[in-house]
Design an enzyme around this catalytic site. Structure first.
Site, PDB file in Angstrom:
ATOM      1  N   HIS A  14       0.842  -1.201   0.000  1.00 29.98           N
ATOM      2  CA  HIS A  14       0.000   0.000   0.000  1.00 29.98           C
ATOM      3  C   HIS A  14       0.883   1.259   0.000  1.00 29.98           C
ATOM      4  O   HIS A  14       0.656   2.179  -0.785  1.00 29.98           O
ATOM      5  CB  HIS A  14      -0.907  -0.044   1.240  1.00 29.98           C
ATOM      6  CG  HIS A  14      -1.704   1.193   1.474  1.00 29.98           C
ATOM      7  ND1 HIS A  14      -3.046   1.260   1.184  1.00 29.98           N
ATOM      8  CD2 HIS A  14      -1.356   2.400   1.975  1.00 29.98           C
ATOM      9  CE1 HIS A  14      -3.484   2.466   1.494  1.00 29.98           C
ATOM     10  NE2 HIS A  14      -2.484   3.176   1.987  1.00 29.98           N
ATOM     11  N   GLU A  15       1.892   1.268   0.846  1.00 28.79           N
ATOM     12  CA  GLU A  15       2.761   2.449   0.927  1.00 28.79           C
ATOM     13  C   GLU A  15       3.553   2.628  -0.372  1.00 28.79           C
ATOM     14  O   GLU A  15       3.766   3.744  -0.822  1.00 28.79           O
ATOM     15  CB  GLU A  15       3.724   2.340   2.114  1.00 28.79           C
ATOM     16  CG  GLU A  15       3.034   2.312   3.468  1.00 28.79           C
ATOM     17  CD  GLU A  15       2.054   3.458   3.669  1.00 28.79           C
ATOM     18  OE1 GLU A  15       2.274   4.543   3.094  1.00 28.79           O
ATOM     19  OE2 GLU A  15       1.050   3.271   4.370  1.00 28.79           O
TER      20      GLU A  15
ATOM     21  N   HIS B 132       1.596   4.474  -2.920  1.00 24.39           N
ATOM     22  CA  HIS B 132       1.602   5.936  -2.755  1.00 24.39           C
ATOM     23  C   HIS B 132       2.834   6.522  -3.447  1.00 24.39           C
ATOM     24  O   HIS B 132       2.757   7.568  -4.072  1.00 24.39           O
ATOM     25  CB  HIS B 132       1.630   6.313  -1.275  1.00 24.39           C
ATOM     26  CG  HIS B 132       0.281   6.238  -0.617  1.00 24.39           C
ATOM     27  ND1 HIS B 132      -0.846   6.750  -1.191  1.00 24.39           N
ATOM     28  CD2 HIS B 132      -0.122   5.722   0.564  1.00 24.39           C
ATOM     29  CE1 HIS B 132      -1.885   6.550  -0.391  1.00 24.39           C
ATOM     30  NE2 HIS B 132      -1.469   5.911   0.679  1.00 24.39           N
TER      31      HIS B 132
ATOM     32  N   GLU C 271      -6.414   6.499  -1.235  1.00 27.83           N
ATOM     33  CA  GLU C 271      -6.293   5.331  -0.362  1.00 27.83           C
ATOM     34  C   GLU C 271      -6.861   4.095  -1.049  1.00 27.83           C
ATOM     35  O   GLU C 271      -6.267   3.012  -1.012  1.00 27.83           O
ATOM     36  CB  GLU C 271      -7.014   5.562   0.970  1.00 27.83           C
ATOM     37  CG  GLU C 271      -6.384   6.641   1.842  1.00 27.83           C
ATOM     38  CD  GLU C 271      -4.933   6.368   2.151  1.00 27.83           C
ATOM     39  OE1 GLU C 271      -4.568   5.206   2.361  1.00 27.83           O
ATOM     40  OE2 GLU C 271      -4.143   7.336   2.157  1.00 27.83           O
TER      41      GLU C 271
END
Lengths: 200, 346
Positions: free
Chosen positions: B176-177, B180, B251
């Site tokens: 997930h990070e 980003h 997100e």
């Protein structure tokens, strides 16, 4: 009667354009081929690391699995075969027969490792060994890195193969013998899954 | 719906929201222009010697030029100032949150695993390996990515992440990070924060005008000041709403990209469920300004709740990647804690 200047100009322009186009396609094919060769280099790094870890793993397990010599020897044999197949594949990345050879020897290695992990389940002392835990973690991580690099490699091979099959680049590919590249496919996914062990 | 469709949807919505943001800046210019026209009209109408009765001219190119140039320059100068102030690299952000740089040769099994998982995700996402920070004092489950380019990115992970999550769950969060970083969310965030600050500047200038022209009768600057305060306040409110909506879409996009990188929706789903059961509060004093960067909501819920939240509700995020979820958050601490003590004693 000599052809008029305008016809000469038209033909030379046409010739120039076709040369430029052929050069462009040729260069694209070379770029794509280098790209998957480089992607294989990433796999190669991880596979070599894996082949380095396995003897350590066997060495650590030896002290506990005194009655399982056959399994340990099978792991080492499979590891040596896979390392040899990788040397062949690294020399000619994308060569279909080399890739097939590598995929099948990797599947065998995965299978024997899976058996070793299954055996170690019944040896609590081995499971609690710090070195063994560290080796397991490194091996899991290396397996994952191989899997993710293989995705990138296969994508790059796919891009190259598509380019060499579509018109008009297929004509250029045939003229300069850009051969078809092989994917690094997993032969028996269930055997690979068997090698996945989680202690958490 | 597969992860690719989820990504497409989140990207389309991002574009729409960025357009909204641009529209709101245009609306602010229009509002400033209308206020200026009215003020100019008002001061002319009140002139005692005004023998020719002035008409209300709705289109005055000169005033429009001044209003547009004035507003734009305030917003742009404000944004550039704020962006320059915020634009420190990922390491600076991580250190301000109390992060400790992870050494490459760490012997600690948990840290070793974290480093391995991050290297795996770097390969899967095709990004360079960022600098890795551990927030030792944070027991909650949370993580963040900071920095503006993939080259200066940093990933920070709370201690809670390392003690409460298993390998697959950790991989989901790290994936997930990484999305980003790969999707350029940090840069987008920075720009939006800059423009928001520019709008705040407009209200500040209004206040300055108001105070400096107090007690001088019907000064046109007084009305301009009032108008700027009102316009600035409304602008900031809608700007915040759009910013929060934008952050929620990013997100969703990051969750969907994490599934693409790991090919393992179960890991991320389990991590989100544990986060729901354990909490994601970050105690650091600097957490507020960095709240949008975290994996889970780092702050308590605000009074406007869902509309100003930087993260979508957890249940919605879990359902998006795992439609078969039963709706229960799992704590799972006991089992994992036992496994860890086992690791530690080994």
């Amino acid at each position: 009667m000599s052809p008029s200047p305008s016809i000469i100009i038209a033909f030379s322009t046409l010739a120039l354009f076709s040369i430029l186009m052929v050069a462009g396609i040729y260069n694209t094919l070379v770029t794509l081929r280098n790209r998957f060769a480089n992607a294989y280099a990433q796999i190669d790094v991880q596979l070599k690391r894996r082949y380095d870890l396995i003897p350590n793993l066997v060495e650590t397990a030896k002290g506990y699995l005194t009655h399982e010599r056959g399994t340990l020897e099978a792991v080492i044999a499979a590891r040596n075969a896979a390392a040899a197949a990788n040397t062949g594949a690294a020399a000619h990345p994308g060569d279909p027969s080399a890739m097939k050879q590598l995929a099948s020897s990797e599947a065998t290695l995965g299978g024997t490792l899976g058996r070793l992990f299954a055996l170690s389940e019944s040896y609590p002392d081995l499971k609690a060994n710090t070195t063994m835990l560290q080796l397991m973690e490194e091996l899991t991580s290396t397996e994952n890195k191989v899997a993710f690099s293989r995705q990138a490699f296969n994508d790059a091979v796919m891009a190259y193969n598509t380019k060499r099959e579509v018109f008009p680049s297929n004509v250029i590919a045939g003229m300069f013998s850009f051969t078809v590249a092989g994917l690094f496919a997993i032969e028996k996914p269930e055997e690979r899954l068997a090698a996945k062990v989680s202690f958490a | 719906m597969g992860f690719l469709e989820h990504q497409d949807r989140a990207r389309t919505r991002t574009t729409v929201l960025v357009i909204y943001f641009a529209i709101s800046v245009v609306c602010i210019i229009a509002a400033v222009y209308i206020a200026s026209v009215l003020i100019v009209y008002g001061t002319q109408a009140n002139r005692p010697s005004g023998s020719p009765p002035t008409e209300l001219v709705l289109w005055d190119p000169a005033i429009f030029l001044y209003a547009a140039l004035g507003t734009l320059s305030v917003v742009i100068i404000g944004s550039v100032y704020k962006i320059a102030a915020l634009a420190k690299g990922g390491s600076a952000v991580a250190e301000s949150l109390g992060g400790r740089l992870l050494s490459p040769n760490t012997a600690d099994p948990g840290e070793r695993q974290l480093r391995n998982v991050i290297e795996e995700m770097a390969i899967a996402s095709g990004m360079p390996v960022p600098r890795i920070y551990v927030l030792d004092d944070e027991p909650g489950i949370n993580a963040f990515a900071a920095g503006h380019t993939p080259g200066d990115a940093a990933i920070g992970v709370t201690r809670g992440c390392m003690t409460l999550l298993n390998r697959d769950e950790l991989q989901g969060i790290i994936g997930h990070e990484f999305s980003h970083i790969a999707n350029g969310d940090m840069r987008l965030d920075l720009r939006i924060m800059g423009v928001l600050f520019g709008i705040v500047c407009l209200a500040v200038i209004g206040q300055v005008l108001l105070y400096s022209s107090r007690g001088r009768g019907r000064n046109p600057l007084l009305f301009l000041g009032l108008a700027l305060i009102v316009i600035g306040a409304i602008g900031v409110f809608f700007g915040r709403l759009i910013q929060a909506a934008l952050s929620r879409q990013r997100e969703f996009l990051a969750d969907a990209s994490a599934v693409q990188f790991t090919r393992n929706p179960a890991g991320l789903s389990a991590a989100l469920q544990k986060l729901g059961g354990t909490g994601s509060q970050v105690k650091s004093a600097h957490a507020g300004e960095a709240s949008h960067m975290f994996f889970g909501n780092g702050m308590g819920t605000s009074f406007l709740g869902a509309t100003l939240a930087t993260h979508p509700p957890l249940a919605e995020r879990i359902r998006a990647i795992d439609p078969s979820w039963d709706g229960n958050f799992h704590q799972g601490t006991v089992r994992v804690a036992a496994a860890l003590s086992h690791l530690g004693s080994a």
